[in-house]
Design an enzyme around this catalytic site. Sequence first.
Site, short mmCIF file in Angstrom:
data_model
loop_
_atom_site.label_atom_id
_atom_site.label_comp_id
_atom_site.label_asym_id
_atom_site.label_seq_id
_atom_site.Cartn_x
_atom_site.Cartn_y
_atom_site.Cartn_z
N HIS A 16 0.84 -1.16 0.08
CA HIS A 16 -0.07 0.03 0.08
C HIS A 16 1.00 1.23 -0.13
O HIS A 16 1.37 1.64 0.98
CB HIS A 16 -0.82 -0.08 1.27
CG HIS A 16 -1.97 1.09 1.03
ND1 HIS A 16 -3.21 1.03 1.83
CD2 HIS A 16 -1.82 2.34 0.84
CE1 HIS A 16 -3.64 2.19 1.70
NE2 HIS A 16 -3.00 2.92 1.02
N HIS A 18 1.43 4.94 -2.44
CA HIS A 18 1.05 5.70 -3.58
C HIS A 18 2.27 6.39 -4.02
O HIS A 18 2.83 7.26 -3.32
CB HIS A 18 0.09 6.90 -2.91
CG HIS A 18 -1.31 6.31 -2.50
ND1 HIS A 18 -2.40 6.20 -3.19
CD2 HIS A 18 -1.45 5.79 -1.38
CE1 HIS A 18 -3.25 5.64 -2.52
NE2 HIS A 18 -2.83 5.43 -1.07
N GLU A 199 -11.22 3.55 5.94
CA GLU A 199 -10.24 4.40 6.45
C GLU A 199 -11.05 5.52 7.34
O GLU A 199 -10.69 5.67 8.48
CB GLU A 199 -9.42 5.11 5.44
CG GLU A 199 -8.26 6.03 5.92
CD GLU A 199 -7.45 6.67 4.75
OE1 GLU A 199 -7.93 6.61 3.39
OE2 GLU A 199 -6.35 7.34 4.83
N ASP A 277 1.97 3.99 3.05
CA ASP A 277 0.74 4.90 2.59
C ASP A 277 1.35 6.04 1.48
O ASP A 277 1.59 5.73 0.17
CB ASP A 277 -0.27 5.47 3.53
CG ASP A 277 -1.50 5.52 2.74
OD1 ASP A 277 -1.84 5.37 1.60
OD2 ASP A 277 -2.39 6.02 3.80
N ASP A 278 1.67 7.06 2.23
CA ASP A 278 2.30 8.10 1.54
C ASP A 278 3.51 8.77 2.53
O ASP A 278 3.33 9.58 3.32
CB ASP A 278 1.26 9.51 1.41
CG ASP A 278 -0.06 8.98 0.66
OD1 ASP A 278 -0.03 9.10 -0.75
OD2 ASP A 278 -1.07 8.56 1.37
N1 HPA Z 1 -6.41 7.43 1.45
C1 HPA Z 1 -7.27 7.86 0.12
N2 HPA Z 1 -6.53 8.42 -0.91
C2 HPA Z 1 -5.56 8.44 -0.68
C3 HPA Z 1 -4.36 8.01 0.14
C4 HPA Z 1 -5.26 7.66 1.35
O1 HPA Z 1 -4.45 7.20 2.61
N3 HPA Z 1 -3.24 8.53 0.01
C5 HPA Z 1 -3.36 8.97 -1.27
N4 HPA Z 1 -4.53 8.94 -1.63
ZN ZN Z 2 -3.74 4.76 0.46
#
Ligand code: HPA
Ligand code: ZN
Length: 337
Positions: A16, A18, A199, A277-278
């Site tokens: 996971h 991005h 989330e 994630d990011d």
């Molecule tokens: N959630 C939803 N959209 C996203 C996320 C996330 O954690 N990171 C990048 N786009």
């Molecule tokens: Zn994500």
Amino acid sequence: MELPRFIAEMPKAELHLHIEGTLEPELMMSLARRNNVTLPYATVQDIRQAYEFDCLQDFLDVYYLGMSVLQTRQDFFDLAWAYLKKMAAQHVTHVEVFFDPQGHTSRGVAFDTVLSGLTDAFDKAKRDFGITSKLIMCFLRHLSEDEAFDTLAHACACKSHIHGVGLDSSESGHPPSKFRRVFAEARERGFTPVAHAGEEGPPSYVLEALDDLRIERIDHGNRAMEDASLVKRIAGSGMAMTVCPLSNQRLQVVPDLKDHPLRRMLEAGICATVNSDDPSYFGGYVNDNYLAVAEALNLSHAEIVQLARNSFIGSFMNETDKRAAVAHFDEFVDKAR
Ligand code: HPA
Ligand code: ZN
């Protein structure tokens, strides 16, 4: 072996991530200069100061602004290559990476520019580091079904480079059912479906992702824990959940890492994994996520091993590659004792 070293050196997969969320402030500034893009930040410190988020939308506003510096094939290569070099150093052997084409095509950047820059980097990572990868194209859920269908058409034209489709961006008010038809078409075309669900959105969104989108992996999934029958179903199915501890902390999905549901997920029998994630926006790459959540929850050695093992089991590698990756992982764990 000490825990931080064990975490750092164990082989692992990241499921996971991005790619646009790996854009470090330094690269953002240099690409802005290279492409004559004006940012509302004067310095790298100004950028970092903008990374205070109360919720998912707060973050997304900054994330879409940041990605405006990405314009050429070389920019997308540089972005992905910077991430992949870090993954080689963190003993990540396999990555399944999201990208958000609509965040770029909406600014006039061609789909092929994005995809070719990214695949250049992933191909090089296979050659130079032996890191294997799969790309997952996400639909932005705040946009329309029609726009998702347009994006799917682009993906169909370069099917061999894209393994799956996902769903991300603003969750509240944009339930998975909005994309039922586009996911049906994507599945028919051979794309593996996944979706961000639970989330911020309620457990019913996780249920919709399972039943309406027929997903094969749940991204985040935290709020599924509020529904005991859903937990049972997910655990029973063996479906993996891609959990992102530092993201959850920074977006206030959990009040404190000490309250994170990761151990409860494992105890319930869910195939939970740890991911970043990011990472540029949330303060750490995958190893930082393992270490932070291990310390906050006082995870045992066995729990950490389970989480990393799950990262291979829950991956979309073919069965032969998966067996080899798990065997290699188990060998590392045996030797590290
Ligand atoms: N959630 C939803 N959209 C996203 C996320 C996330 O954690 N990171 C990048 N786009
Ligand atoms: Zn994500």
